[in-house]
Design a protein around this motif. Structure first.
Motif, PDB file in Angstrom:
ATOM      1  N   ASN A 280       0.808  -1.231   0.000  1.00 14.70           N
ATOM      2  CA  ASN A 280       0.000   0.000   0.000  1.00 14.70           C
ATOM      3  C   ASN A 280       0.835   1.272   0.000  1.00 14.70           C
ATOM      4  O   ASN A 280       0.391   2.303   0.493  1.00 14.70           O
ATOM      5  N   GLY A 281       2.057   1.184  -0.531  1.00 15.21           N
ATOM      6  CA  GLY A 281       2.792   2.419  -0.799  1.00 15.21           C
ATOM      7  C   GLY A 281       4.165   2.545  -0.185  1.00 15.21           C
ATOM      8  O   GLY A 281       4.962   3.374  -0.653  1.00 15.21           O
ATOM      9  N   MET A 282       4.496   1.771   0.846  1.00 11.78           N
ATOM     10  CA  MET A 282       5.805   1.954   1.457  1.00 11.78           C
ATOM     11  C   MET A 282       6.932   1.585   0.503  1.00 11.78           C
ATOM     12  O   MET A 282       7.960   2.265   0.477  1.00 11.78           O
ATOM     13  N   ALA A 283       6.743   0.522  -0.262  1.00 14.71           N
ATOM     14  CA  ALA A 283       7.799   0.111  -1.196  1.00 14.71           C
ATOM     15  C   ALA A 283       8.070   1.211  -2.211  1.00 14.71           C
ATOM     16  O   ALA A 283       9.223   1.519  -2.530  1.00 14.71           O
ATOM     17  N   THR A 284       7.006   1.823  -2.711  1.00 12.71           N
ATOM     18  CA  THR A 284       7.171   2.905  -3.692  1.00 12.71           C
ATOM     19  C   THR A 284       7.888   4.097  -3.075  1.00 12.71           C
ATOM     20  O   THR A 284       8.776   4.698  -3.697  1.00 12.71           O
ATOM     21  N   ALA A 285       7.511   4.438  -1.850  1.00 14.77           N
ATOM     22  CA  ALA A 285       8.132   5.586  -1.189  1.00 14.77           C
ATOM     23  C   ALA A 285       9.600   5.341  -0.896  1.00 14.77           C
ATOM     24  O   ALA A 285      10.452   6.221  -1.118  1.00 14.77           O
ATOM     25  N   LEU A 286       9.937   4.147  -0.408  1.00 16.67           N
ATOM     26  CA  LEU A 286      11.326   3.860  -0.054  1.00 16.67           C
ATOM     27  C   LEU A 286      12.202   3.592  -1.266  1.00 16.67           C
ATOM     28  O   LEU A 286      13.417   3.766  -1.199  1.00 16.67           O
ATOM     29  N   ALA A 287      11.591   3.161  -2.361  1.00 10.85           N
ATOM     30  CA  ALA A 287      12.380   2.855  -3.564  1.00 10.85           C
ATOM     31  C   ALA A 287      13.168   4.066  -4.034  1.00 10.85           C
ATOM     32  O   ALA A 287      14.273   3.929  -4.581  1.00 10.85           O
ATOM     33  N   HIS A 288      12.619   5.247  -3.814  1.00 11.14           N
ATOM     34  CA  HIS A 288      13.313   6.472  -4.231  1.00 11.14           C
ATOM     35  C   HIS A 288      14.464   6.823  -3.295  1.00 11.14           C
ATOM     36  O   HIS A 288      15.316   7.652  -3.640  1.00 11.14           O
ATOM     37  N   LEU A 289      14.488   6.205  -2.103  1.00 15.90           N
ATOM     38  CA  LEU A 289      15.534   6.526  -1.135  1.00 15.90           C
ATOM     39  C   LEU A 289      16.675   5.530  -1.138  1.00 15.90           C
ATOM     40  O   LEU A 289      17.747   5.824  -0.601  1.00 15.90           O
ATOM     41  N   VAL A 290      16.453   4.343  -1.702  1.00 17.39           N
ATOM     42  CA  VAL A 290      17.488   3.309  -1.694  1.00 17.39           C
ATOM     43  C   VAL A 290      18.513   3.622  -2.784  1.00 17.39           C
ATOM     44  O   VAL A 290      18.172   3.643  -3.968  1.00 17.39           O
ATOM     45  N   PRO A 291      19.771   3.885  -2.414  1.00 22.32           N
ATOM     46  CA  PRO A 291      20.791   4.185  -3.428  1.00 22.32           C
ATOM     47  C   PRO A 291      21.016   2.991  -4.351  1.00 22.32           C
ATOM     48  O   PRO A 291      20.917   1.831  -3.951  1.00 22.32           O
ATOM     49  N   ALA A 292      21.320   3.274  -5.606  1.00 25.44           N
ATOM     50  CA  ALA A 292      21.573   2.218  -6.583  1.00 25.44           C
ATOM     51  C   ALA A 292      23.057   1.886  -6.617  1.00 25.44           C
ATOM     52  O   ALA A 292      23.913   2.721  -6.327  1.00 25.44           O
ATOM     53  N   GLY A 293      23.372   0.641  -6.961  1.00 28.38           N
ATOM     54  CA  GLY A 293      24.761   0.226  -7.125  1.00 28.38           C
ATOM     55  C   GLY A 293      25.386  -0.278  -5.846  1.00 28.38           C
ATOM     56  O   GLY A 293      24.765  -0.297  -4.775  1.00 28.38           O
ATOM     57  N   THR A 294      26.650  -0.672  -5.961  1.00 27.10           N
ATOM     58  CA  THR A 294      27.394  -1.210  -4.814  1.00 27.10           C
ATOM     59  C   THR A 294      28.711  -0.469  -4.596  1.00 27.10           C
ATOM     60  O   THR A 294      29.632  -1.024  -3.997  1.00 27.10           O
TER      61      THR A 294
END
Length: 402
Positions: A280-294
Motif C-alpha cells: 500500500n505504498g511503502m515500497a514505492t516511497a522507499l524505492a526512491h531513497l534506496v541508493p543504486a549500485g554497490t
C-alpha cells in the motif's frame, strides 16, 4: 503490533495481537490472500529454522554449556573486571554467531549477570556487552539472526561466501564495541572484582559441543547441496533432544515450549502485516531513497537507511521492507542492509526484539537500564561500527567478489 510487543499488556504473548492483525488486514483487502500466502510460504522455512535453533540452544543450556562458560569466566578472570569483559565479548560473540542472538539474550545474559555478581564485580558493563553483541555480533553467519535468514536467500550467496564476506565486518563491529564499552564503563571496571571461591569446575558438556560443531558443518554441507539449512538445525536439535529425553533431563512439553511457538506466530503475522504496508505504498516511497549500485557511497547510504528504519519500525520489519528493494543491486546491497538492521538497533530500545527482551531480563534481576545511558552508548558505538563495517564489506567485495 510493535507497541504490544514492547509493553505486552497483561503478560500476553506477541502473537495475541499479531495474528488477528494479519487476519484483519486480509479480511479488509489491505493485502490479498494470494500475497499473504506467498509471504507465509517465504517465511515458512525461516520460521522452521528459527524454531530448531531455539530448541538447540535451550538443550545446550540444559546440558550445562552456559554454566560451564560462566565457570570458565569466573576462574580465568582472576578478580579482574576488564579481563572478564574481554571474556564476555568472546563468549557472547561466538554464542550469537553460532546459536543465534536469542541464545545470547535469553540464556547467556543471566549467566553473565550471576557470574559478575558472584565475583563482586559491577555487572553493568558485562550485561550491556550481551545486549550490544546480540545485535552487532549477529553479522557472521546466515543462521546468526532472523534478519540474516530473511536476506540469505535474496542475496543468492552460498553459506561459505556469505560468511567470508561478513567475517571482516563482524570482527570490525565487535572490536569497536569492545573499545567503546571498555572506555565508557571505565569507572565500573576499575571497581574490580574478587577471586572466585575455589572448587571443582563443572564438567565440560562435550556431547553438546560436538553436536553444535556437527550442526555447523551441516549448515555448510546443506548450503553446498542446495538444501535448506533448517534440516541441519533440526538434526542437531533432534540428537540433543533424544539424548535429553532418554536421560530424563527434559520432557516433550519442555522441548515444544523452548521452540517459542507464540513468538514464531508473531513473526508470521508481522510478515503479513509488513507485506500489507509494502503493497500500500511503502515500497514505492522507499524505492526512491534506496541508493543504486554497490559503490562505497551507495553501500553507506543503504546501511544508514536500514539502521534508521530499524530504529523507527524495528529491525525485522525493516528487513522485510528493504531486502526486496536492495536485491536488484546485488548481494553487496543486501549485505549492507544487514549491517544496518543488525548494528543500528543498538541505538534505541525498540530497534530489535532482542534488545526489548534483554531489557526485560535485566529488569528481572533487579538492575535498572537508564534510557539516557543506553542512548549515549548507542551514539558512541553505532555510527562508528556501522561506517567501519560497511567499509570492511566494500573491501571484501573488491577482494572476494560475489
Amino acid at each position: 503490533m510493535l507497541v504490544c510487543a514492547v509493553v505486552r499488556p497483561f503478560g500476553w504473548p506477541e502473537a495475541v495481537v499479531a495474528v488477528p492483525a494479519a487476519g484483519l488486514l486480509v479480511a479488509l483487502g489491505a493485502v490479498t490472500p494470494a500475497h499473504a500466502a506467498t509471504e507465509a510460504a517465504r517465511l515458512g522455512p525461516v520460521i522452521g529454522f528459527l524454531a530448531a535453533v531455539l530448541v538447540l540452544a535451550q538443550l545446550c543450556a540444559d546440558e550445562g554449556l552456559f554454566e560451564a562458560c560462566g565457570a570458565w569466566m569466573a576462574r580465568t578472570a582472576a578478580g579482574r573486571s576488564r579481563r572478564m569483559l574481554a571474556q564476555v565479548f568472546v563468549v557472547a560473540a561466538v554464542t550469537t554467531a553460532v546459536l543465534s542472538l536469542d541464545a545470547t539474550v535469553v540464556l547467556l545474559t543471566p549467566v553473565v549477570f550471576a557470574t559478575a555478581t558472584r565475583l563482586g564485580a559491577r555487572p553493568k558493563p558485562h550485561v550491556y556487552a550481551c545486549a550490544h553483541l546480540s545485535n552487532s555480533a549477529s553479522l557472521l553467519l546466515p543462521v546468526s539472526n532472523l534478519t540474516n535468514l530473511l536476506a540469505f536467500t535474496a542475496a543468492g550467496l552460498s553459506f561459505t561466501r556469505f560468511t567470508a564476506l561478513m567475517a571482516l565486518p563482524w570482527l570490525v563491529a565487535v572490536g569497536i564495541e569492545y573499545v567503546v564499552l571498555r572506555r565508557f564503563f571505565a569507572a565500573d571496571l576499575d571497581a574490580g572484582a574478587t577471586e572466585p571461591d575455589a572448587g571443582p569446575p563443572p564438567a565440560l558438556p562435550l556431547f553438546a559441543l560436538v553436536t553444535v560443531a556437527c550442526t555447523l558443518g551441516g549448515f555448510v554441507l546443506t548450503s553446498a547441496l542446495g538444501i535448506n539449512p533448517a534440516w541441519a538445525a533440526t538434526a542437531g536439535a533432534f540428537v540433543l533432544a533424544v539424548r535429553a529425553l532418554v536421560r530424563r533431563h527434559t520432557t516433550p512439553r519442555a522441548i515444544v515450549r523452548s521452540a517459542a511457538l507464540p513468538f514464531l506466530a508473531f513473526v508470521l503475522g508481522l510478515g503479513i502485516v509488513v507485506r500489507a504496508v509494502v503493497d500500500n505504498g511503502m515500497a514505492t516511497a522507499l524505492a526512491h531513497l534506496v541508493p543504486a549500485g554497490t559503490a562505497l557511497p551507495a553501500l553507506l547510504g543503504v546501511a544508514a537507511l536500514a539502521a534508521l528504519l530499524a530504529n523507527v519500525i524495528n529491525n525485522l520489519p525493516a528487513t522485510l521492507v528493504l531486502v526486496p528493494l536492495a536485491a536488484p543491486a546485488g548481494p553487496g546491497a543486501v549485505l549492507a542492509v544487514l549491517l544496518g538492521v543488525n548494528i543500528g538497533p543498538n541505538l534505541t530500545y525498540a530497534g530489535s526484539l532482542a534488545t526489548l527482551l534483554w531489557r526485560r531480563i535485566v529488569g528481572e534481576h533487579g538492575a535498572e537500564v537508564e534510557l539516557g545511558e543506553f542512548t549515549r552508548l548507542g551514539l558512541l558505538t553505532v555510527p562508528a561500527a556501522l561506517v567501519a563495517s560497511v567499509v570492511a564489506l566494500w573491501g571484501g567485495l573488491q577482494l572476494i567478489g560475489v
